[in-house]
Enzyme design. Structure first.
Site, PDB file in Angstrom:
ATOM      1  N   CYS A  17     -33.805  40.976  -6.769  1.00 28.50           N
ATOM      2  CA  CYS A  17     -33.406  42.376  -6.750  1.00 28.50           C
ATOM      3  C   CYS A  17     -34.424  43.181  -5.939  1.00 28.50           C
ATOM      4  CB  CYS A  17     -33.337  42.890  -8.193  1.00 28.50           C
ATOM      5  SG  CYS A  17     -32.758  44.568  -8.324  1.00 28.50           S
ATOM      6  N   PRO A  18     -34.073  44.075  -5.070  1.00 30.12           N
ATOM      7  CA  PRO A  18     -32.720  44.559  -4.800  1.00 30.12           C
ATOM      8  C   PRO A  18     -32.003  43.836  -3.650  1.00 30.12           C
ATOM      9  CG  PRO A  18     -34.271  45.962  -3.648  1.00 30.12           C
ATOM     10  CD  PRO A  18     -35.070  44.844  -4.269  1.00 30.12           C
TER      11      PRO A  18
END
Ligand code: SF4
Ligand code: SF4
Ligand code: SF4
Lengths: 81, 291
Positions: A17-18
């Site tokens: 993430c992201p």
């Protein structure tokens, strides 16, 4: 369970993430309206957040398949904005 | 020079500095928002009367340090032209803080800014036995740290599963971090005892098969200074604004009625008893509703 015709797949288990959603988003952008993408993703944050991000982008989630090994396949139908 | 009334100045947001004759002027900010016009005026005043900088406080406040005593009136007038008002210090209701909430944030369950404005209109600057802080956060992510406040409000979503909209995709079961959702034979089972009203199921469901009503979780007696205490959430879910303001009215009145001068809310609750307080809050919670 309805069967779906999968047009493309993307593996986002190798990113964090992201970048997870960025990679998935890039993959769906390659598709045409109505085509189906299968996203291979990990347990935890990705499975909690990636489906919602697709929804917020206006695409249609069809199914989340639990592979039973800590990974999932999320089937998403592309909806052209 | 005439006797300086420090208490009056403090009430008006002027904090005496270590440097003689200088004040750090605290400004009124509601929910952490200032207009571009406000910011422009603050910048002008900081350059002309201060030292060309501002300080951002931990509670979304803005202070302009190094205002000279003799400039106080002029500074007040100047700021008013840009719609900027001095804040308050001392024993009264302080700056109401808030995150951006549902107006901007995809996770938001409530309109925090609207609530901050309402709380500010109702209570800001009200004299009390000691300081009193309100904070409003839009969801369980708690970016605004609701429980640090004397009275904290947290946005919630009271969710309900609608069977005929569900396509049994399985997304919500995984989106829920509390393990409150399970699926049996394509049907959803919600364990209400585990649900913390975060709203993640509703926000991730592709067919909007989770319907949610905006609601509020309120905590009382938070402290984050010399003593640290997480505010206590003693009431069930609050389901309307009327109910919310009944509770906030009653809580602040309880503090006004029972606190000793210089006693923070948490210590009043300890001394008078959380149970006594809880009864009062339940009265306000149920007030006007017969069921
Ligand atoms: S508390 Fe929730 S609504 Fe508020 S900014 Fe954080 S995530 Fe958004
Ligand atoms: S509101 Fe949050 S805790 Fe409650 S069921 Fe939905 S995802 Fe789970
Ligand atoms: S996310 Fe929505 S459609 Fe999917 S299983 Fe949950 S309630 Fe049903």
């Amino acid at each position: 369970m309805a069967e779906y015709q999968i047009d493309d797949t993307v593996d986002i288990t190798d990113v964090v993430c992201p970048i997870t959603f960025v990679k998935a988003k890039c993959a769906i952008e390659e598709l045409d309206d109505g085509q189906i993408l299968s996203v291979h993703l990990n347990d935890g944050e990705p499975v909690q957040n990636v489906p919602r991000s697709f929804k917020e982008e206006g695409h249609q989630i069809l199914k989340l398949i639990d592979n039973g090994d800590g990974t999932y396949d999320l089937l998403v139908k592309k909806v052209e904005a | 020079m005439a006797e300086v009334d420090f208490a009056a100045l403090k009430k008006g947001g002027f904090m005496r500095q270590k440097q003689k004759g200088y004040f750090s002027l605290r400004l009124q900010v509601v929910g952490g928002q200032l207009t571009a016009e406000n910011v422009k005026k603050i910048s002008e005043v900081a350059e002309k009367y201060g030292r060309g900088y501002v300080h951002l406080t931990s509670r979304q406040g803005v202070e302009i340090p190094f205002i000279r005593f003799e400039d106080i009136e002029e500074v007040r007038r100047e700021l008013a032209k840009g719609g900027v008002k001095p804040g308050v210090c001392g024993p009264r209701v302080r700056t109401v803080t808030a995150c951006q909430g549902s107006a901007v944030c995809p996770s938001g369950n409530i309109d925090t800014q609207d609530i901050a404005q309402e709380l500010d209109a109702r209570y800001f600057g009200r004299d009390l036995p000691h300081k009193f802080k309100f904070g409003v956060t839009g969801c369980q992510n708690n970016c605004l740290k609701a429980e640090e406040n004397d009275l904290g409000i947290k946005g919630a979503l009271d969710v309900k599963w609608v069977e005929d909209k569900c396509i049994s995709c399985g997304v919500c079961e995984k989106a829920c971090r509390e393990g409150a959702i399970s699926m049996a034979d394509g049907k959803i089972v919600l364990d209400e005892r585990r649900c913390n009203y975060c709203g993640r199921c509703a926000k991730s469901c592709p067919t909007d098969a989770w319907e949610g009503e905006n609601a509020y979780l309120v905590s009382f007696g938070g402290l984050f200074g010399n003593t640290i205490h997480k505010g206590d959430a003693i009431l069930p879910l609050i389901r309307s604004k009327e109910q919310l303001y009944r509770v906030t009215d009653a809580a602040i009145q309880f503090f006004a009625d029972h606190a000793k001068p210089g006693e923070r809310f948490k210590f009043t609750l300890d001394r008078v008893g959380l149970e006594t307080f809880k009864e009062k809050m339940e009265e306000a919670y149920n007030g006007g509703i017969s069921d």
